[in-house]
Design a protein around this motif. Sequence first.
Motif, PDB file in Angstrom:
ATOM      1  N   GLY A   1      15.822  -8.168   0.136  1.00 32.30           N
ATOM      2  CA  GLY A   1      15.839  -8.846  -1.148  1.00 32.30           C
ATOM      3  C   GLY A   1      14.564  -9.587  -1.506  1.00 32.30           C
ATOM      4  N   PRO A   2      14.116 -10.553  -0.675  1.00 34.81           N
ATOM      5  CA  PRO A   2      12.871 -11.253  -0.996  1.00 34.81           C
ATOM      6  C   PRO A   2      11.675 -10.312  -1.105  1.00 34.81           C
ATOM      7  CG  PRO A   2      14.101 -12.445   0.685  1.00 34.81           C
ATOM      8  CD  PRO A   2      14.790 -11.136   0.501  1.00 34.81           C
ATOM      9  N   ALA A   3      11.622  -9.297  -0.241  1.00 30.67           N
ATOM     10  CA  ALA A   3      10.519  -8.334  -0.319  1.00 30.67           C
ATOM     11  C   ALA A   3      10.585  -7.553  -1.630  1.00 30.67           C
ATOM     12  CB  ALA A   3      10.558  -7.383   0.875  1.00 30.67           C
ATOM     13  N   ALA A   4      11.785  -7.143  -2.039  1.00 31.11           N
ATOM     14  CA  ALA A   4      11.935  -6.383  -3.276  1.00 31.11           C
ATOM     15  C   ALA A   4      11.500  -7.197  -4.487  1.00 31.11           C
ATOM     16  CB  ALA A   4      13.388  -5.935  -3.436  1.00 31.11           C
TER      17      ALA A   4
ATOM     18  N   PHE B   1       4.491  -4.704  -8.967  1.00 36.06           N
ATOM     19  CA  PHE B   1       4.396  -3.420  -9.673  1.00 36.06           C
ATOM     20  C   PHE B   1       4.947  -3.489 -11.103  1.00 36.06           C
ATOM     21  CE2 PHE B   1       4.302  -2.108  -5.184  1.00 36.06           C
ATOM     22  CZ  PHE B   1       3.157  -1.326  -5.193  1.00 36.06           C
ATOM     23  N   GLY B   2       5.461  -4.639 -11.496  1.00 35.91           N
ATOM     24  CA  GLY B   2       5.941  -4.803 -12.859  1.00 35.91           C
ATOM     25  C   GLY B   2       7.200  -4.019 -13.178  1.00 35.91           C
ATOM     26  N   VAL B   3       8.147  -3.942 -12.203  1.00 37.28           N
ATOM     27  CA  VAL B   3       9.409  -3.235 -12.439  1.00 37.28           C
ATOM     28  C   VAL B   3      10.570  -4.173 -12.106  1.00 37.28           C
ATOM     29  CG1 VAL B   3       8.417  -0.963 -11.962  1.00 37.28           C
ATOM     30  CG2 VAL B   3       9.452  -2.280 -10.086  1.00 37.28           C
TER      31      VAL B   3
ATOM     32  N   PRO C   1       0.820  -1.231   0.000  1.00 34.06           N
ATOM     33  CA  PRO C   1       0.000   0.000   0.000  1.00 34.06           C
ATOM     34  C   PRO C   1       0.845   1.269   0.000  1.00 34.06           C
ATOM     35  CG  PRO C   1      -0.132  -1.136   2.122  1.00 34.06           C
ATOM     36  CD  PRO C   1       0.549  -2.068   1.188  1.00 34.06           C
ATOM     37  N   LEU C   2       1.989   1.256   0.681  1.00 31.13           N
ATOM     38  CA  LEU C   2       2.841   2.448   0.707  1.00 31.13           C
ATOM     39  C   LEU C   2       3.390   2.743  -0.689  1.00 31.13           C
ATOM     40  CD1 LEU C   2       4.399   4.708   2.138  1.00 31.13           C
ATOM     41  CD2 LEU C   2       6.207   3.037   2.609  1.00 31.13           C
ATOM     42  N   LEU C   3       3.915   1.730  -1.361  1.00 27.22           N
ATOM     43  CA  LEU C   3       4.477   1.947  -2.692  1.00 27.22           C
ATOM     44  C   LEU C   3       3.400   2.311  -3.721  1.00 27.22           C
ATOM     45  CD1 LEU C   3       6.999   0.877  -1.328  1.00 27.22           C
ATOM     46  CD2 LEU C   3       7.453  -0.515  -3.353  1.00 27.22           C
ATOM     47  N   THR C   4       2.170   1.821  -3.497  1.00 34.26           N
ATOM     48  CA  THR C   4       1.058   2.222  -4.365  1.00 34.26           C
ATOM     49  C   THR C   4       0.830   3.726  -4.253  1.00 34.26           C
ATOM     50  OG1 THR C   4       0.006   0.051  -4.162  1.00 34.26           O
ATOM     51  CG2 THR C   4      -1.396   1.893  -4.844  1.00 34.26           C
TER      52      THR C   4
ATOM     53  N   ASP D   1      11.117   3.375 -11.723  1.00 35.60           N
ATOM     54  CA  ASP D   1      11.430   2.463 -12.823  1.00 35.60           C
ATOM     55  C   ASP D   1      12.077   1.174 -12.344  1.00 35.60           C
ATOM     56  OD1 ASP D   1      10.733   4.380 -14.953  1.00 35.60           O
ATOM     57  OD2 ASP D   1      12.484   5.487 -14.208  1.00 35.60           O
ATOM     58  N   VAL D   2      12.690   1.200 -11.177  1.00 36.34           N
ATOM     59  CA  VAL D   2      13.432   0.047 -10.674  1.00 36.34           C
ATOM     60  C   VAL D   2      13.431   0.085  -9.154  1.00 36.34           C
ATOM     61  CG1 VAL D   2      15.639   1.291 -10.747  1.00 36.34           C
ATOM     62  CG2 VAL D   2      15.647  -1.207 -10.827  1.00 36.34           C
ATOM     63  N   ILE D   3      13.480  -1.110  -8.545  1.00 35.30           N
ATOM     64  CA  ILE D   3      13.613  -1.216  -7.088  1.00 35.30           C
ATOM     65  C   ILE D   3      15.041  -1.687  -6.793  1.00 35.30           C
ATOM     66  CG2 ILE D   3      12.845  -2.382  -4.986  1.00 35.30           C
ATOM     67  CD1 ILE D   3      10.084  -2.638  -6.237  1.00 35.30           C
ATOM     68  N   ASP D   4      15.706  -0.926  -5.961  1.00 31.61           N
ATOM     69  CA  ASP D   4      17.109  -1.168  -5.598  1.00 31.61           C
ATOM     70  C   ASP D   4      17.154  -1.591  -4.138  1.00 31.61           C
ATOM     71  OD1 ASP D   4      19.886  -0.825  -4.924  1.00 31.61           O
ATOM     72  OD2 ASP D   4      19.477   1.301  -4.485  1.00 31.61           O
ATOM     73  N   ALA D   5      17.336  -2.913  -3.886  1.00 32.84           N
ATOM     74  CA  ALA D   5      17.411  -3.429  -2.515  1.00 32.84           C
ATOM     75  C   ALA D   5      18.868  -3.434  -2.081  1.00 32.84           C
ATOM     76  CB  ALA D   5      16.825  -4.831  -2.437  1.00 32.84           C
TER      77      ALA D   5
END
Length: 473
Positions: free
Chosen positions: A123-126, A133-135, A100-103, A112-116
Amino acid sequence: MLRVLTLSTLFPDAVRPRLGPFVERQTLGLAAHPEVELQLVAPLGLPPFPLNLHPHYRRFKAVPTQEVWKGLTVHRPRFQHLPGTSGRFDAGALTRRLIPLLTDIRRTFAFDVIDAEFFFPDGPAAVALGRHFGVPVSIKARGADIHLWGQAPATAAQVRSAGCTADGLLAVSQALKADMGRMGMPEDRITVHYTGVDLSQFRIVERAVAKAALGVDGALIVAVGALIPRKGQSLLVEALPHLPDARLVLIGEGEDRARLLQQAQSLGVADRLRLTGNLPHGEIADWLAAADVMALPSASEGLANAWVEAQPDRIEYLQKKLPAHHKLIQAAVWNESGISLELNVMTNTESTSLLNLGTHASEHPNVTLNYKIPIKTQVLSDLIPLNETPDLIVLDIQGAELPALKGLGNLINKVDYIFVEVNRREVYKDCTNVRDLDLFLSENSFKRVTTRWYYKQGWGDALYIRKNKIKFQ
């Protein structure tokens, strides 16, 4: 313009301002890039009521849920962490909290990208969030996340799965990349990305001047790192009774603090041990400049910036960078000069040796021979001027330690301390066995006082001290 959402549970906050300085430095550097926009999510794992009332957790009430940190927008959501579960539920809880936060974030910041910036639980969450979110997702491995969380029964499968699923992976060293590969992560997706050093703070200072500024004298040993069992500071405390003229300074904070103090008191060396707690980098640099020995007894590190392996391709670089008063010698040391041998340069370079691989080949199948360099051997007695014989010799030459020490000749009588890699298995073919090293050094009035064996691979590091320098208490 690339929009990056960085996810890091190791980013500093008002309660822990010195947490993860390497993550902070890298993130601020990336955010400053003219072609990058970046927002940071730095979650806090807290237990449910009433455990969250414990002082350790209650202090985080002072941390805002969103703030601007050094010019960077930082979101600090809380997620449920259950003590006593070894972290097995953390990644799932983090994912559920962040969807919900990232939404909401995506409404104004379409990342455009998630950087863990750590492998667990980030890592697993990312990976789950990237799929939602399709990124694409990138995960950076730093050491403990692979060697601890990647091996623990409760979390190992989650770490491996994230590594195999992520679009891109970063590792802070070639050795860590190899460890990730052994876990089944695709090495063609892993890029080595070294942690930088701020040379404006970590600089060369005359040791006597640095000691005077800190008000210390005599032999000084300094170790930097969290006070936790894996960092191995207890080995240094254990060795202190055998070094009656030395003082030990441990920089860092952690769960082992009380145990280390108790150990020092039981050994009668508490008056020579100083625990500074966490320090700013500038003050750490001051202590390292004053140190006679910088010790790193960790069981494992992703990249220990304090150590640089002697590698043939680094000689020219080091010759340019080292100050004039430092001496750098390139030589293949043996017990006899003029012998024609070949230096086996391996694909990971740190396994390079004058000897062929033994059990190392089966334990690390991804490390193979890259090329060979024909060389002529030399003896240390020809390389070290008589009036410059060191008090301490450190050898990390992959199995050739005994021939090298024999090459000291009579100079060995002027050495008081030897820190050396040891083997109890044939890691390299015909390598020195620790029993033979013990015998030779005992005949030359040395005693092995402490040893750290690594995993079950049959090798480790040992400290030998001249017997008349040992003081038992």
